[in-house]
Scaffold this active site. Structure first.
Site, mmCIF file in Angstrom:
data_model
loop_
_atom_site.group_PDB
_atom_site.id
_atom_site.type_symbol
_atom_site.label_atom_id
_atom_site.label_comp_id
_atom_site.label_asym_id
_atom_site.label_seq_id
_atom_site.Cartn_x
_atom_site.Cartn_y
_atom_site.Cartn_z
ATOM 1 N N VAL A 222 2.894 12.636 2.386
ATOM 2 C CA VAL A 222 2.420 11.960 1.324
ATOM 3 C C VAL A 222 1.093 11.379 1.629
ATOM 4 O O VAL A 222 0.783 10.720 2.689
ATOM 5 C CB VAL A 222 3.271 10.557 0.956
ATOM 6 C CG1 VAL A 222 2.877 9.971 -0.452
ATOM 7 C CG2 VAL A 222 4.664 11.134 0.912
ATOM 8 N N ASP B 261 5.640 -7.688 1.811
ATOM 9 C CA ASP B 261 5.121 -7.075 2.592
ATOM 10 C C ASP B 261 4.519 -7.914 3.938
ATOM 11 O O ASP B 261 4.356 -9.046 3.611
ATOM 12 C CB ASP B 261 3.701 -6.406 2.300
ATOM 13 C CG ASP B 261 3.096 -5.137 2.911
ATOM 14 O OD1 ASP B 261 3.452 -4.093 2.424
ATOM 15 O OD2 ASP B 261 2.810 -5.444 4.301
ATOM 16 N N TYR C 61 10.427 8.544 15.571
ATOM 17 C CA TYR C 61 10.277 8.019 13.959
ATOM 18 C C TYR C 61 11.441 8.937 13.361
ATOM 19 O O TYR C 61 12.224 8.438 12.659
ATOM 20 C CB TYR C 61 9.100 8.679 13.627
ATOM 21 C CG TYR C 61 8.843 8.590 12.048
ATOM 22 C CD1 TYR C 61 8.754 7.333 11.421
ATOM 23 C CD2 TYR C 61 8.720 9.908 11.369
ATOM 24 C CE1 TYR C 61 8.587 7.436 10.010
ATOM 25 C CE2 TYR C 61 8.515 9.707 9.783
ATOM 26 C CZ TYR C 61 8.457 8.403 9.361
ATOM 27 O OH TYR C 61 8.359 8.240 7.910
ATOM 28 N N SER D 19 13.083 10.027 5.410
ATOM 29 C CA SER D 19 11.833 11.054 5.406
ATOM 30 C C SER D 19 12.410 12.271 5.651
ATOM 31 O O SER D 19 13.469 12.741 6.184
ATOM 32 C CB SER D 19 11.029 10.701 6.707
ATOM 33 O OG SER D 19 10.097 11.480 7.003
ATOM 34 N N GLN E 226 0.855 -1.039 -0.063
ATOM 35 C CA GLN E 226 -0.037 -0.084 0.067
ATOM 36 C C GLN E 226 0.819 1.190 -0.154
ATOM 37 O O GLN E 226 1.978 1.231 0.140
ATOM 38 C CB GLN E 226 -0.834 -0.023 1.179
ATOM 39 C CG GLN E 226 -0.245 0.258 2.446
ATOM 40 C CD GLN E 226 -0.899 0.358 3.780
ATOM 41 O OE1 GLN E 226 -2.261 -0.199 3.845
ATOM 42 N NE2 GLN E 226 -0.829 1.235 4.861
ATOM 43 N N GLY E 227 0.322 2.411 -0.301
ATOM 44 C CA GLY E 227 0.918 3.728 -0.060
ATOM 45 C C GLY E 227 2.281 3.907 -0.934
ATOM 46 O O GLY E 227 1.905 3.451 -2.277
ATOM 47 N N THR F 167 -1.018 8.703 2.075
ATOM 48 C CA THR F 167 -0.986 7.232 2.453
ATOM 49 C C THR F 167 -1.641 6.892 3.483
ATOM 50 O O THR F 167 -2.066 7.724 4.389
ATOM 51 C CB THR F 167 0.369 6.593 2.525
ATOM 52 O OG1 THR F 167 0.803 7.249 3.542
ATOM 53 C CG2 THR F 167 1.432 7.354 1.281
ATOM 54 N N ASN G 284 11.494 0.134 1.834
ATOM 55 C CA ASN G 284 10.580 1.113 1.940
ATOM 56 C C ASN G 284 9.374 1.032 3.359
ATOM 57 O O ASN G 284 9.101 1.868 3.736
ATOM 58 C CB ASN G 284 9.710 1.043 0.736
ATOM 59 C CG ASN G 284 8.269 1.975 1.026
ATOM 60 O OD1 ASN G 284 8.441 3.164 0.999
ATOM 61 N ND2 ASN G 284 7.365 1.214 1.057
ATOM 62 N N LYS H 102 14.837 7.675 11.128
ATOM 63 C CA LYS H 102 15.157 8.022 9.666
ATOM 64 C C LYS H 102 16.473 8.807 9.725
ATOM 65 O O LYS H 102 17.149 8.524 8.632
ATOM 66 C CB LYS H 102 13.921 9.153 9.162
ATOM 67 C CG LYS H 102 12.542 8.395 9.202
ATOM 68 C CD LYS H 102 12.625 7.036 8.196
ATOM 69 C CE LYS H 102 11.424 6.355 7.949
ATOM 70 N NZ LYS H 102 11.298 5.468 7.122
HETATM 71 P P1 NAD Z 1 1.873 2.832 4.833
HETATM 72 O O1 NAD Z 1 1.895 2.794 6.399
HETATM 73 O O2 NAD Z 1 0.976 3.400 4.159
HETATM 74 O O3 NAD Z 1 2.351 1.508 4.411
HETATM 75 C C1 NAD Z 1 3.410 0.820 5.011
HETATM 76 C C2 NAD Z 1 3.470 -0.666 4.385
HETATM 77 O O4 NAD Z 1 4.599 -1.540 5.016
HETATM 78 C C3 NAD Z 1 2.149 -1.540 4.879
HETATM 79 O O5 NAD Z 1 1.841 -2.229 3.656
HETATM 80 C C4 NAD Z 1 2.814 -2.243 6.043
HETATM 81 O O6 NAD Z 1 1.776 -3.734 5.919
HETATM 82 C C5 NAD Z 1 4.019 -2.560 5.622
HETATM 83 N N1 NAD Z 1 4.785 -2.936 6.672
HETATM 84 C C6 NAD Z 1 4.894 -2.340 7.973
HETATM 85 N N2 NAD Z 1 5.375 -2.987 8.807
HETATM 86 C C7 NAD Z 1 6.067 -4.222 8.152
HETATM 87 C C8 NAD Z 1 7.111 -5.055 8.394
HETATM 88 N N3 NAD Z 1 7.452 -5.177 9.643
HETATM 89 N N4 NAD Z 1 7.492 -5.879 7.475
HETATM 90 C C9 NAD Z 1 7.024 -5.801 6.139
HETATM 91 N N5 NAD Z 1 6.010 -4.961 5.828
HETATM 92 C C10 NAD Z 1 5.874 -4.020 6.809
HETATM 93 O O7 NAD Z 1 3.355 3.776 4.820
HETATM 94 P P2 NAD Z 1 3.629 4.674 3.879
HETATM 95 O O8 NAD Z 1 3.218 6.040 4.164
HETATM 96 O O9 NAD Z 1 3.550 4.293 2.487
HETATM 97 O O10 NAD Z 1 5.240 5.055 4.040
HETATM 98 C C11 NAD Z 1 6.125 4.116 3.345
HETATM 99 C C12 NAD Z 1 7.592 4.681 3.856
HETATM 100 O O11 NAD Z 1 7.684 5.874 3.471
HETATM 101 C C13 NAD Z 1 7.827 4.484 5.307
HETATM 102 O O12 NAD Z 1 9.124 4.072 5.490
HETATM 103 C C14 NAD Z 1 7.539 5.814 5.953
HETATM 104 O O13 NAD Z 1 8.348 5.996 6.923
HETATM 105 C C15 NAD Z 1 8.218 6.736 4.795
HETATM 106 N N6 NAD Z 1 7.524 7.998 4.525
HETATM 107 C C16 NAD Z 1 6.190 8.150 4.511
HETATM 108 C C17 NAD Z 1 5.735 9.609 4.500
HETATM 109 C C18 NAD Z 1 4.295 9.836 4.356
HETATM 110 O O14 NAD Z 1 3.941 10.899 4.295
HETATM 111 N N7 NAD Z 1 3.388 8.720 4.226
HETATM 112 C C19 NAD Z 1 6.463 10.703 4.621
HETATM 113 C C20 NAD Z 1 8.084 10.416 4.958
HETATM 114 C C21 NAD Z 1 8.481 9.106 4.754
#
Ligand code: NAD
Length: 257
Positions: free
Chosen positions: A186, A34, A153, A140, A13-14, A188, A87, A157
């Site tokens: 983002v 995942d 968090y 991040s 996802q995301g 998500t 990711n 990062k």
């Molecule tokens: P999200 O929570 O929407 O999706 C994360 C995915 O990772 C999910 O499918 C979840 O099942 C999987 N996951 C979680 N723990 C896991 C594990 N132990 N093993 C395998 N899979 C696992 O997150 P997102 O917003 O898509 O973020 C993705 C990455 O980008 C993350 O590292 C997050 O820190 C980083 N990020 C996101 C944002 C944002 O605004 N969304 C901003 C900066 C950084």
């Protein structure tokens, strides 16, 4: 079989879903990896429905042995191993007084160890196959500047950017590169959860919570997952061959360095 294989954690996802779909469009066979293998399977199916090649793999990235086995399985099934995108991550809001040893261990294990095991397993596989592979890690914007209420968090990062720089130096002689991407805000499921918390704390709704984030973005809009996937596609492709040890900030202009 596709010429190049990419392994994307948190691909269900995301941002990870968008990266998986974008890399498939760019000609990679993609392992959508995942904890949630059902959702990963749906992403893999969508890629196949669009004429791409993909498989879904169940993995908890914090499990070092399982990570190594998953990399072997993907190389075996897809016939190569060229790019890893570490990711997967958790993004809880953590005001200082809410951080417990249990939460610290959980988030550090998934975000930092989960990335380190990925670097380790991919390095072993690149060496076995004689590949000049590419390692791409999720940092991040909160790993570039410490953000309010994100002490735990942000720490993970910053650590990910540090381990990426070390990997870049340690692996450069073998032609392996390591870079990170730093998304801003983002749209998500992770960010929707945070917006919900912010809204709730202020006695307002999720939409209000989300709107508080966009005021700091120069480009005036929140990021779509595809904005981040485009930067990752650049890091995964040949146009970034002379770039290593860097963090590409994809935040619509939240800070300038
Ligand atoms: P999200 O929570 O929407 O999706 C994360 C995915 O990772 C999910 O499918 C979840 O099942 C999987 N996951 C979680 N723990 C896991 C594990 N132990 N093993 C395998 N899979 C696992 O997150 P997102 O917003 O898509 O973020 C993705 C990455 O980008 C993350 O590292 C997050 O820190 C980083 N990020 C996101 C944002 C944002 O605004 N969304 C901003 C900066 C950084």
């Amino acid at each position: 079989m596709a010429e190049k294989v990419a392994f994307v954690t948190g691909g269900a996802q995301g941002i990870g879903e968008a990266i998986s779909k974008r890399l498939a469009k760019d000609g990679f066979a993609v392992a959508v990896v995942d904890l949630n293998v059902d959702k990963a399977g749906e992403v893999a199916q969508a890629i196949k429905d669009n004429g791409g090649e993909a498989i879904a793999i169940k993995l908890d990235v914090s499990d070092r042995e399982a990570f190594s086995a998953a990399v072997d399985e993907v190389a075996e099934k897809l016939g190569s191993f060229d790019v890893i995108v570490n990711n997967a991550g958790l993004g809880p809001t953590t005001p200082i007084d809410t951080i417990t040893p249990e939460l610290f261990d959980k988030v550090m294990h998934i975000n930092v160890a989960g990335t380190m095991w990925g670097v380790q397993a991919a390095t072993r596989k690149f060496r076995e196959l004689g590949k000049k592979g590419k390692i791409i890690n999720a940092a991040s914007q909160a790993g570039v500047v410490g953000n309010p209420n994100l002490m735990l968090y942000s720490s993970t990062k910053f650590a990910i950017r540090g381990l990426t720089q070390v990997a870049a130096r340690d692996l450069a002689a073998e032609g392996i590169t390591a870079n990170a991407y730093a998304p801003g805000i983002v749209k998500t499921p992770m960010m929707l959860d945070i917006a919900h918390q912010v809204g709730k704390n202020a006695g307002k709704d999720d939409e209000w919570g989300m709107s508080t984030f966009s005021k700091d973005i120069a480009l005036g809009r929140l990021s779509e997952p595809e904005d981040v996937a485009a930067a990752v596609a650049f890091l995964a492709g040949p146009d970034s061959n002379y770039i290593t040890g860097q963090t590409i900030i994809v935040d619509g202009g939240m800070q300038f360095h």
